[in-house]
Design a protein around this motif. Structure first.
Motif, PDB file in Angstrom:
ATOM      1  N   ASP A  36      11.525  -5.022  -2.181  1.00 58.07           N
ATOM      2  CA  ASP A  36      13.055  -4.593  -2.582  1.00 58.07           C
ATOM      3  C   ASP A  36      12.888  -3.119  -2.897  1.00 58.07           C
ATOM      4  O   ASP A  36      11.971  -2.587  -3.121  1.00 58.07           O
ATOM      5  CB  ASP A  36      13.672  -5.487  -3.588  1.00 58.07           C
ATOM      6  CG  ASP A  36      13.167  -5.238  -4.942  1.00 58.07           C
ATOM      7  OD1 ASP A  36      11.899  -4.692  -4.924  1.00 58.07           O
ATOM      8  OD2 ASP A  36      13.689  -5.540  -5.942  1.00 58.07           O
ATOM      9  N   LEU A  37      14.340  -2.494  -2.559  1.00 60.39           N
ATOM     10  CA  LEU A  37      14.337  -1.066  -2.700  1.00 60.39           C
ATOM     11  C   LEU A  37      15.263  -0.808  -4.054  1.00 60.39           C
ATOM     12  O   LEU A  37      16.194  -1.329  -4.083  1.00 60.39           O
ATOM     13  CB  LEU A  37      15.103  -0.378  -1.534  1.00 60.39           C
ATOM     14  CG  LEU A  37      15.586   0.773  -1.551  1.00 60.39           C
ATOM     15  CD1 LEU A  37      14.214   1.845  -1.621  1.00 60.39           C
ATOM     16  CD2 LEU A  37      16.178   1.394  -0.291  1.00 60.39           C
ATOM     17  N   LEU A  38      14.812   0.279  -4.829  1.00 62.35           N
ATOM     18  CA  LEU A  38      15.600   0.652  -5.877  1.00 62.35           C
ATOM     19  C   LEU A  38      15.802   2.066  -5.596  1.00 62.35           C
ATOM     20  O   LEU A  38      14.942   2.984  -5.473  1.00 62.35           O
ATOM     21  CB  LEU A  38      14.523   0.592  -7.086  1.00 62.35           C
ATOM     22  CG  LEU A  38      15.160   1.278  -8.458  1.00 62.35           C
ATOM     23  CD1 LEU A  38      16.131   0.396  -9.098  1.00 62.35           C
ATOM     24  CD2 LEU A  38      13.997   1.221  -9.808  1.00 62.35           C
ATOM     25  N   ARG A  39      17.004   2.162  -5.760  1.00 67.41           N
ATOM     26  CA  ARG A  39      17.629   3.874  -5.664  1.00 67.41           C
ATOM     27  C   ARG A  39      18.037   3.965  -6.963  1.00 67.41           C
ATOM     28  O   ARG A  39      18.605   3.559  -7.753  1.00 67.41           O
ATOM     29  CB  ARG A  39      18.842   3.599  -4.595  1.00 67.41           C
ATOM     30  CG  ARG A  39      18.681   3.296  -3.369  1.00 67.41           C
ATOM     31  CD  ARG A  39      19.981   3.388  -2.607  1.00 67.41           C
ATOM     32  NE  ARG A  39      19.841   3.208  -1.251  1.00 67.41           N
ATOM     33  CZ  ARG A  39      19.635   3.978  -0.217  1.00 67.41           C
ATOM     34  NH1 ARG A  39      19.692   5.297  -0.572  1.00 67.41           N
ATOM     35  NH2 ARG A  39      19.406   3.521   1.110  1.00 67.41           N
ATOM     36  N   LEU A  40      17.311   5.311  -7.637  1.00 69.55           N
ATOM     37  CA  LEU A  40      17.651   5.944  -8.756  1.00 69.55           C
ATOM     38  C   LEU A  40      17.858   7.411  -8.628  1.00 69.55           C
ATOM     39  O   LEU A  40      17.352   8.080  -7.701  1.00 69.55           O
ATOM     40  CB  LEU A  40      16.247   5.467  -9.404  1.00 69.55           C
ATOM     41  CG  LEU A  40      14.954   6.167  -9.400  1.00 69.55           C
ATOM     42  CD1 LEU A  40      14.576   6.603 -10.536  1.00 69.55           C
ATOM     43  CD2 LEU A  40      14.203   4.776  -8.768  1.00 69.55           C
ATOM     44  N   LEU A  41      18.255   7.950 -10.023  1.00 69.84           N
ATOM     45  CA  LEU A  41      18.517   9.239 -10.071  1.00 69.84           C
ATOM     46  C   LEU A  41      18.085   9.764 -11.086  1.00 69.84           C
ATOM     47  O   LEU A  41      18.046   8.966 -12.212  1.00 69.84           O
ATOM     48  CB  LEU A  41      20.137   9.613  -9.640  1.00 69.84           C
ATOM     49  CG  LEU A  41      20.994   9.278 -10.858  1.00 69.84           C
ATOM     50  CD1 LEU A  41      21.314  10.304 -11.939  1.00 69.84           C
ATOM     51  CD2 LEU A  41      22.359   8.780 -10.229  1.00 69.84           C
ATOM     52  N   THR A  42      17.749  11.083 -11.335  1.00 69.94           N
ATOM     53  CA  THR A  42      17.508  11.502 -12.778  1.00 69.94           C
ATOM     54  C   THR A  42      18.510  12.621 -13.053  1.00 69.94           C
ATOM     55  O   THR A  42      19.207  13.297 -12.119  1.00 69.94           O
ATOM     56  CB  THR A  42      16.086  12.425 -12.634  1.00 69.94           C
ATOM     57  OG1 THR A  42      16.322  13.363 -11.733  1.00 69.94           O
ATOM     58  CG2 THR A  42      15.038  11.427 -12.292  1.00 69.94           C
ATOM     59  N   ALA A 122      16.622  10.150  -6.253  1.00 68.64           N
ATOM     60  CA  ALA A 122      17.552  11.463  -6.092  1.00 68.64           C
ATOM     61  C   ALA A 122      17.498  12.321  -7.551  1.00 68.64           C
ATOM     62  O   ALA A 122      17.878  11.947  -8.717  1.00 68.64           O
ATOM     63  CB  ALA A 122      18.916  10.967  -6.060  1.00 68.64           C
ATOM     64  N   ASP A 123      16.930  13.497  -7.315  1.00 67.29           N
ATOM     65  CA  ASP A 123      16.838  14.718  -8.345  1.00 67.29           C
ATOM     66  C   ASP A 123      17.934  15.413  -8.283  1.00 67.29           C
ATOM     67  O   ASP A 123      18.243  16.117  -7.441  1.00 67.29           O
ATOM     68  CB  ASP A 123      15.513  15.543  -8.303  1.00 67.29           C
ATOM     69  CG  ASP A 123      15.276  16.105  -9.182  1.00 67.29           C
ATOM     70  OD1 ASP A 123      15.848  16.193 -10.523  1.00 67.29           O
ATOM     71  OD2 ASP A 123      14.751  17.461  -9.258  1.00 67.29           O
TER      72      ASP A 123
END
Length: 661
Positions: A36-42, A122-123
């Motif tokens: 599965d794919l985890l999309r995250l941002l900082t 996503a930074d």
């Protein structure tokens, strides 16, 4: 190495991660596809270490290549901001300005995977002026890592970014307390920061909050468990990211299939293609199409890899139906017993993203799902200060400002509240002139019918409007119409004898104004006499009545902000003065086509031959007097047909009739 085997005995930066020896590549690829794919941002303040954290994740999990590592070591010495150590932020900060200042300006995306999960990071920038960049990065994220500098604690930027994360409906937040090495890995500092942050985030709607101490620069508790903080017993950052549960975040209850494309390769196939926004589509289920409300059953669910019995988000599929139904892009396929809101009026949270300030009087395009229509602002309820969460009254939004608005679309859209369904509860606003995306929005909910008046206008305005309505007065100020259309409602009345060229001028002028963007209507004698004045003849009395009717139509059109072109002989000066009284002296512009009778006879010989034969009577200029206008706005000669239209357009521009701006 044969075609089905991959030799990989290295333990360092291989694109396939850890050492696996001889590997069946097909099995590996199949396993990788099922991750599965985890999309995250900082997010966080400037210099809290967002880019460094991601760079360290990539480095310590061996996801960078040797040439990247060599370039990183070289760039760290040349433009780095980490002293003698490697500046891992340079893996993310690629813009020249970012490297020079040691900050993040634009959103940087990085992809990597481990044995357990794939990641897209996503930074996002930390500066206030880059709020829109952060919103862009957060729009698809499942999880947010909010960094805090352990030496500074919870600051305004921390609260600001947490509010934005909450606003965008991100359900999982990790508070990463970075730079613990600078406070000697002191548990007391960490506990105080956690307590401070908890007291703030309880005001917001974030269901899952976690706290991890780390040192991104030193690699402490990023990939490997900490060796410096024995008091911490939780997972490292990577361990947490690999294990956080996100599959239940998707909405599998409300089936929404916004049609993106009608697939018609031949006469025997008609399919409807889109990405499943939410819910589960099942073969054989009864569906309803909005807005037509026609029903059918799903015949097939087609993908490139073959047909399916069911599909769910975020799959993109093509479906066929058992019945022939007219469906277009922008329509939505749903289940009959689970319908979205179908409304024109709704409340939203809006993030303004354009450099140009908002003009609440201008209609914009709203793109919602695969549907596009016009939208207007009925009310700006308040603006939120993202630093203090204080609400304040404003009349427009500036760049990066956020607030709550009441909106009305030209046609109904099919939506769910954003909290319930991100796909069908979000939208973007587009400037119709520049085609720029000027705002993003999250729909709160529809407006109830009984609440509509109080939501859109206050009670005093409502009472005043009732009084004006009773008198037949328009509720829309002329200034607002002028701003909307970029023109003033005006009547261009063209007079002249039969054959003077006034109709040719009128029709050419209409086309030129329309092509230039004006809203314009042409009225001429033939069309009006075919309908509105079909019972009238050409006697002086009936001519006067005929022109009186035209004048009232022109006034109504001018009241709506429309430019009206009237092409009528109107031979009597007294009648023309009555027309001016009806339309208004400030709106009436008289244009005289100055042609003598001999020119007109040559230009329209058939009409004047009938007059000579006694078949036509009451012909102005022949047996009926034509009064030359006393004070026309313009006098034009038919011989100058090539420049007449240009002269009128220049007059309209010079006198701020069209365009105003």
């Amino acid at each position: 190495m044969n075609n089905n085997k991959l030799q990989n005995t290295s333990t360092d930066n291989s694109p396939f991660g850890e050492s696996r020896g001889t590997l069946d590549i097909n099995a590996y690829l199949d396993q990788d596809e099922k991750k599965d794919l985890l999309r995250l941002l900082t997010a966080g303040s400037v210099d809290d270490g967002k880019s460094t954290l991601i760079g360290r994740l990539l480095f310590d999990s061996k996801k960078i290549y040797e040439d990247q590592l060599s370039a990183l070591e070289r760039d760290s010495k040349r433009v780095g901001h980490a002293g003698e150590e490697i500046d891992y932020a340079l893996l993310l900060d690629g813009l020249k300005a970012e490297r020079e200042q040691g900050i993040t300006i634009d959103v940087a995306y990085r992809y990597f995977s481990t044995n357990k999960r794939k990641f897209i990071i996503a930074d996002t920038p930390g500066h206030t002026q880059y709020t829109r960049n952060m919103v862009t990065g957060a729009s698809t994220a499942n999880l947010a890592i909010i960094l805090i500098d352990a030496t500074k604690g919870v600051i305004t930027q921390t609260r600001r970014h947490t509010f934005l994360v909450s606003l965008l409906g991100i359900k999982h937040v990790v508070l990463a307390v970075n730079k613990m090495d600078l406070v000697n890995y002191d548990q007391k500092v960490f506990d105080e920061i956690v307590a401070d942050y908890k007291s703030f985030i309880t005001q917001l709607d974030v269901p899952d909050v976690n706290f991890i101490p780390l040192s991104a620069l030193k690699g402490e508790n990023v990939v490997e468990p900490t060796t410096q903080m024995a008091w911490y017993h939780g997972p490292s950052m990577l361990e947490f990211l690999e294990s956080v549960h996100i599959s239940s975040d998707r909405n599998f209850d409300d089936m929404r299939f916004p049609v993106q494309y009608v697939l018609r390769p031949d006469l025997d196939f008609r399919g409807f293609s889109a990405r499943v926004a939410s819910g589960i589509i099942r073969k054989g289920e009864e569906i309803m199409v909005l807005p037509s409300r026609k029903t059918s059953k799903i015949k097939e669910i087609i993908t490139y890899d073959g047909n399916l019995d069911e599909a769910f988000p975020p799959q993109s599929v093509t479906i066929t139906l058992e019945d022939e139904i007219d469906i277009s892009r922008g329509d939505m396929i749903v289940y009959p017993d689970n319908l979205p809101r179908v409304e024109r009026h709704f409340e939203s949270m809006l993030v303004w993203m354009d450099e140009k300030p908002m003009d609440p009087n201008v209609q914009l395009f709203i793109k919602h799902a695969n549907n596009t229509t016009r939208v207007k602002f009925d009310q700006i309820k308040y603006k939120i200060d993202v630093n203090s969460l204080q609400k304040s009254s404003i009349d427009h939004f500036e760049l990066n400002e956020i607030g709550r608005v009441v909106m009305t679309t030209n046609k109904a859209i099919f939506f769910d509240p954003y909290k319930k369904n991100h796909s069908t509860g979000s939208f973007i606003l587009i400037d119709p002139i520049t085609n720029n995306t000027v705002a993003v929005g999250m729909i709160i909910d529809k407006l109830n019918a009984e609440d509509l008046p109080s939501k859109i206008v206050d009670e005093k305005t409502l009472e005043a409007n009732k009084s004006r309505i009773a008198k037949g007065e328009c509720l829309i100020p002329d200034a607002q119409r002028e701003k909307r259309y970029n023109q003033k409602g005006t009547t261009l009345w063209i007079t002249g004898l039969h054959g003077s060229g006034k109709n040719e001028l009128a029709f050419t002028l209409e086309k030129e104004l329309f092509d230039a963007g004006a809203t314009v209507v042409l009225l001429d004698g033939s069309s009006i006499r075919l309908g509105l004045s079909n019972e009238l003849d050409y006697s002086p009395a009936d001519r006067a009545e005929h022109l009186r009717r035209v004048a009232h139509i022109s006034k109504l059109l001018n009241d709506q902000g429309i430019i009206t072109i009237c092409s009528f002989i109107s031979p009597d000066e007294n009648i023309r003065k009555q027309v001016v009284q009806i339309i208004g002296d400030d709106r009436f512009k008289l244009i005289h086509m100055d042609a003598d009778l001999e020119f007109c006879k040559k230009n329209k010989p058939e009409l004047y031959e009938k007059f000579e034969e006694g078949l036509v009577a009451n012909l102005p200029g022949a047996d009926l007097r034509y009064s030359v206008p006393e004070n026309p706005t313009m006098v034009l000669k038919p011989e100058n047909r090539a420049t007449n239209t240009k002269a009128i357009l220049e007059y309209l521009a010079d006198h701020k009739i069209f365009p105003i701006i």
